[in-house]
Design an enzyme around this catalytic site. Structure first.
Site, PDB file in Angstrom:
ATOM      1  CG  ASP A   1      -1.994  -0.886   1.152  1.00 16.07           C
ATOM      2  OD1 ASP A   1      -1.721  -2.159   0.803  1.00 16.07           O
ATOM      3  OD2 ASP A   1      -3.192  -0.853   1.549  1.00 16.07           O
TER       4      ASP A   1
ATOM      5  CG  ASP B   1      -5.117   3.079  12.042  1.00 16.07           C
ATOM      6  OD1 ASP B   1      -4.899   3.305  13.363  1.00 16.07           O
ATOM      7  OD2 ASP B   1      -4.812   1.812  11.380  1.00 16.07           O
TER       8      ASP B   1
ATOM      9  CB  SER C   1      -5.769  -5.247   7.546  1.00 13.33           C
ATOM     10  OG  SER C   1      -5.350  -4.117   8.192  1.00 13.33           O
TER      11      SER C   1
HETATM   12  N1  ARG Z   1      -9.158  -1.797  14.787  1.00 18.34           N
HETATM   13  C1  ARG Z   1      -7.820  -1.552  15.695  1.00 18.34           C
HETATM   14  C2  ARG Z   1      -7.807  -0.167  15.955  1.00 18.34           C
HETATM   15  O1  ARG Z   1      -8.555   0.696  15.431  1.00 18.34           O
HETATM   16  C3  ARG Z   1      -6.723  -1.915  14.952  1.00 18.34           C
HETATM   17  C4  ARG Z   1      -6.401  -1.185  13.547  1.00 18.34           C
HETATM   18  C5  ARG Z   1      -5.054  -1.620  13.150  1.00 18.34           C
HETATM   19  N2  ARG Z   1      -4.527  -1.288  11.797  1.00 18.34           N
HETATM   20  C6  ARG Z   1      -4.507  -1.622  10.713  1.00 18.34           C
HETATM   21  N3  ARG Z   1      -3.860  -0.960   9.717  1.00 18.34           N
HETATM   22  N4  ARG Z   1      -4.583  -3.142  10.963  1.00 18.34           N
HETATM   23  O2  ARG Z   1      -7.132   0.303  16.782  1.00 18.34           O
END
Ligand code: ARG
Length: 415
Positions: free
Chosen positions: A17, A126, A180
């Site tokens: 990505d 994120d 992911s």
């Molecule tokens: N769902 C979790 C959070 O919002 C983990 C996110 C992880 N990020 C990723 N790029 N897989 O904190």
């Protein structure tokens, strides 16, 4: 002389990505991309990341070991609050984002970049964490979020783009949609793919840093964690730095299958999402911190912390690490930790980390008050009699009224 190109600082993982994003930024904005990769203890070789960035023509490649900063300035302050989001999630990804954002903003200032950029998608949390942190740290900084901007809409298109531009694609990325995954010293999170259906049991191969508790050693292991003013400082009598300490607890936790959580959480952007988390060291640390607080915190202080904790957790989850309200709560939490020092002994065994002993020179635990044997006289049993009588008064009034009013209505009787 040609004018120097404008610069964009990209949070670069070296993965598919962000490699595509790198190329896309260069082509779309005709700019120079500076890459920043945080070594957060994700246990990944960093050499290939530099090579990949070089191959994409990046001249300013920053790979920074931020492990101590991460644990000292982000993880430990958070653990002082016993933070859990929605009762289960130890916020391993959430707490790393503000650190990355801070570095992006600092590098942008240093090199005079016009914007920062990240590879978070438009559906997740994120993006909020990166961008809200950036807003708070530099109100003038621009943020480019390609996943919300470009016309690439699927993994297939992403892979096509990579192929057209000779960007290396890992074998497993070509076929099925990958999981992911986000990893750092605190946790590994795995989402997407077959996990998107919450009714499907996660296959065992998705776990990366913990053994199945079923396969963990049959012998329990005892560990002693030392605390000073709310932070863990030693393991089995050996003083360690914050990152060393968490690394050691991860090793112990991983070996005993501790810290696996499979959950459905409420994302800040509105949807529910299913994730599998492995937080071995953090799970031990949370139990140990609660253990030391149990003897060193006053009751009302402890209860107030517990009331505020979900608010504090939601702030971190939602990306408000750099906000006045988080700082205010942090001041309160930090103030509470003055006497949270001492030692906690835990037993690690097949997925569980249980406190079995605790001691502190600042303990509030008064053996002569609680003892079933004859005490010091500081506690008078007659005081309890009056105390109960006064507290019982209103309950008696309530019960008397109810008996006069006859049987209650509805399911649960009179209130
Ligand atoms: N769902 C979790 C959070 O919002 C983990 C996110 C992880 N990020 C990723 N790029 N897989 O904190």
């Amino acid at each position: 002389m040609t004018k120097a190109k404008e610069k964009i600082v990209l949070s670069y993982s070296g993965g598919l990505d962000t490699s595509v994003i790198l190329k896309w930024l260069q082509d779309t904005y005709r700019c120079e991309v500076v890459t920043f990769t945080a070594d957060l203890g994700q246990d990944e070789a960093l050499g290939p990341i530099r090579e990949k960035a070089e191959r994409l023509g990046v001249r300013d490649i920053r790979i920074v070991d931020v492990r101590e900063e991460f644990v000292r300035d982000f993880v430990f302050p958070m653990f002082r609050a016993n933070t859990l989001y929605e009762g289960q999630y130890l916020l391993g990804s959430s707490i790393a984002r503000p650190l990355i954002a801070r570095h992006l903003v600092e590098i942008a200032k240093e090199v005079g970049a016009v914007a920062i950029s990240h590879g978070a998608t438009g559906k997740g949390n994120d993006q909020l964490r990166f961008e809200l942190a950036a807003n708070a740290l530099d109100p003038s900084i621009k943020v480019i979020a390609p996943w919300r901007t470009w016309d690439i809409q699927s993994r297939k298109q992403l892979i096509d783009y990579a192929e057209r531009h000779q960007i290396a694609i890992a074998k497993d990325k070509r076929g099925e949609a990958p999981f992911s995954i986000d990893a750092n010293l605190l946790h590994t999170s795995t989402e997407g793919n077959i996990l998107e259906d919450p009714s499907v049991i996660a296959p065992s191969y998705i776990y990366q840093r913990t053994v199945d508790p079923f396969d963990a050693p049959d012998e329990p292991e005892t560990v002693v964690i030392g605390f000073a003013e709310g932070d863990a400082v030693s393991v089995n009598g050996i003083v360690l730095t914050p990152a060393e300490l968490l690394t050691e607890l991860n090793r112990l936790g991983g070996k005993h299958g501790i810290g696996r959580v499979d959950l459905v959480e409420n994302r800040f952007v509105g949807m529910k999402s299913r994730g599998v988390y492995e937080t071995p060291g953090g799970t031990i640390l949370l139990a140990a911190h609660r253990g030391i607080e149990s003897i060193t915190l006053d009751r009302a202080a402890a209860h107030l912390k517990d009331e505020l904790m979900p608010r504090y957790a939601a702030l971190i989850y939602g990306g408000f690490w750099f906000s006045p309200e988080r700082q205010m709560l942090q001041a309160l939490i930090d103030r509470s930790q003055t006497h949270v020092s001492g030692e906690v002994t835990l037993r690690l065994y097949k997925g569980s980390a249980n406190v079995v002993a605790r001691s502190s020179s600042a303990s509030l635990y008064a053996m002569d008050l609680v003892t079933f044997e004859e005490g010091s006289g500081a506690y008078d049993h007659h005081d309890a009699e009056g105390f109960i009588r006064l507290n019982g008064l209103r309950l008696k009034s309530w019960a008397t009224r109810n008996s006069k009013a006859g049987p209650g209505h509805g399911r649960s009787g009179p209130i």
